[in-house]
Design a protein around this motif. Structure first.
Motif, PDB file in Angstrom:
ATOM      1  N   MET A 177     -64.110  69.602 -50.160  1.00  0.00           N
ATOM      2  CA  MET A 177     -63.121  69.874 -51.438  1.00  0.00           C
ATOM      3  C   MET A 177     -62.237  70.870 -51.027  1.00  0.00           C
ATOM      4  O   MET A 177     -61.134  70.942 -51.420  1.00  0.00           O
ATOM      5  N   PHE A 178     -62.766  72.161 -50.604  1.00  0.00           N
ATOM      6  CA  PHE A 178     -61.911  73.341 -50.480  1.00  0.00           C
ATOM      7  C   PHE A 178     -60.888  72.985 -49.673  1.00  0.00           C
ATOM      8  O   PHE A 178     -59.744  73.473 -49.806  1.00  0.00           O
ATOM      9  N   VAL A 207     -59.243  69.981 -48.975  1.00  0.00           N
ATOM     10  CA  VAL A 207     -58.417  69.377 -49.730  1.00  0.00           C
ATOM     11  C   VAL A 207     -57.550  69.974 -50.556  1.00  0.00           C
ATOM     12  O   VAL A 207     -56.239  70.259 -50.648  1.00  0.00           O
ATOM     13  N   LEU A 208     -58.174  71.257 -51.064  1.00  0.00           N
ATOM     14  CA  LEU A 208     -57.560  71.981 -51.941  1.00  0.00           C
ATOM     15  C   LEU A 208     -56.502  72.682 -51.179  1.00  0.00           C
ATOM     16  O   LEU A 208     -55.278  72.913 -51.888  1.00  0.00           O
ATOM     17  N   LEU A 209     -56.726  73.443 -50.240  1.00  0.00           N
ATOM     18  CA  LEU A 209     -56.117  74.136 -49.312  1.00  0.00           C
ATOM     19  C   LEU A 209     -54.893  73.347 -48.996  1.00  0.00           C
ATOM     20  O   LEU A 209     -53.586  73.587 -49.077  1.00  0.00           O
ATOM     21  N   VAL A 210     -54.959  72.090 -48.442  1.00  0.00           N
ATOM     22  CA  VAL A 210     -53.905  71.249 -48.184  1.00  0.00           C
ATOM     23  C   VAL A 210     -52.917  70.949 -49.329  1.00  0.00           C
ATOM     24  O   VAL A 210     -51.938  71.043 -49.016  1.00  0.00           O
ATOM     25  N   LEU A 211     -53.461  70.711 -50.481  1.00  0.00           N
ATOM     26  CA  LEU A 211     -52.746  70.400 -51.512  1.00  0.00           C
ATOM     27  C   LEU A 211     -51.855  71.521 -51.936  1.00  0.00           C
ATOM     28  O   LEU A 211     -50.673  71.319 -52.591  1.00  0.00           O
ATOM     29  N   VAL A 212     -52.257  72.684 -51.749  1.00  0.00           N
ATOM     30  CA  VAL A 212     -51.701  73.990 -52.192  1.00  0.00           C
ATOM     31  C   VAL A 212     -50.303  73.962 -51.385  1.00  0.00           C
ATOM     32  O   VAL A 212     -49.316  74.009 -51.478  1.00  0.00           O
ATOM     33  N   LYS A 220     -67.246  71.997 -48.935  1.00  0.00           N
ATOM     34  CA  LYS A 220     -66.287  72.270 -47.980  1.00  0.00           C
ATOM     35  C   LYS A 220     -65.038  71.371 -47.788  1.00  0.00           C
ATOM     36  O   LYS A 220     -64.083  71.905 -47.577  1.00  0.00           O
TER      37      LYS A 220
END
Lengths: 153, 153
Positions: free
Chosen positions: B5-6, B8-13, B3
């Motif tokens: 990581m996801f 983080v993934l959305l933020v990084l996008v 959760k």
């Protein structure tokens, strides 16, 4: 009927004299990729069974989409073009994109719609607790959500 | 963990500023194709579910193989380079190649081995009666079988 066709097929393989030049009547096609445009540099699992096999060490991200769905297409563009998301997916996840549903009902906790993301952890448990901000479609995301996230963070 | 990581993934996008240039640490990869080398001009189903869906009008050919199996590789070369076989498969069959087994036990009537061909007719019946010349592995073929067929016919 099929049996006969297969026999014909085997015979033709043997008697054919031209090699590697087949072009469909409708014209030459661009080979289909497993990424279907969601990231050509990622190593995609082909099927759910394959994804589960590889997810023993990393979580599996299953992405349901349709090639003629504008919401899927808009999200795909953001995902595919963003280097950071591609890097994280490449290094920390097993990835699978599907245009057809599987037989595992756990992958559609609140229905079958696209785009839809489900995560499966290395214990092979579908993590229905990882949701988006939509209460009616809990596993969908829109490109705009990423902007929203930017301002919130 | 996933959760987080996801997220983080959305933020990084959202915060990422470079687009479409992701290259893995190990170097640029050639995009994987659905054909896996068995015919780039054919329209391959990605999964068994997809193959069954499309096989309402044409029989489905399911081909099990492995990329590190020399027998699969030898057969692949013959199949992929032969224009007639490609034409027949393109026009008269739905085609699917798999490197992982499915949950349908009907697709392994005498075991799970590669290379192995099974046919499913439009009534969704796996045609276990369509066999090769090998009594111990009834659904396998070798490149040499095609030559044998040529002389017999």
């Amino acid at each position: 009927m099929i049996k006969a066709m297969f026999s014909v097929l085997l015979v033709l393989v043997a008697v054919s004299s031209t090699f590697g030049k087949y072009i469909p009547k409708s014209g030459k096609r661009i080979p289909q990729t497993l990424s279907r445009g969601w990231g050509d540099q990622l190593i995609w699992a082909q099927t759910y069974e394959e994804g589960l096999y590889w997810s023993r060490n990393k979580p599996l991200m299953v992405l349901f989409h349709l090639e003629d769905c504008p919401h899927s297409q808009a999200l795909k563009k953001v995902f595919a073009e963003d280097d950071e998301i591609q890097k994280i997916l490449d290094e920390d996840f097993i990835v699978l994109n599907l245009v057809y549903e599987t037989v595992d009902k756990n992958l559609s906790p609140d229905g079958k719609y696209v785009p839809r993301f489900l995560f499966v952890d290395p214990t092979m448990t579908v993590r229905a607790d990882i949701t988006s901000r939509y209460s009616n479609r809990m596993y969908t995301y829109e490109p705009g959500d990423l902007q929203l996230c930017k301002y919130k963070c």
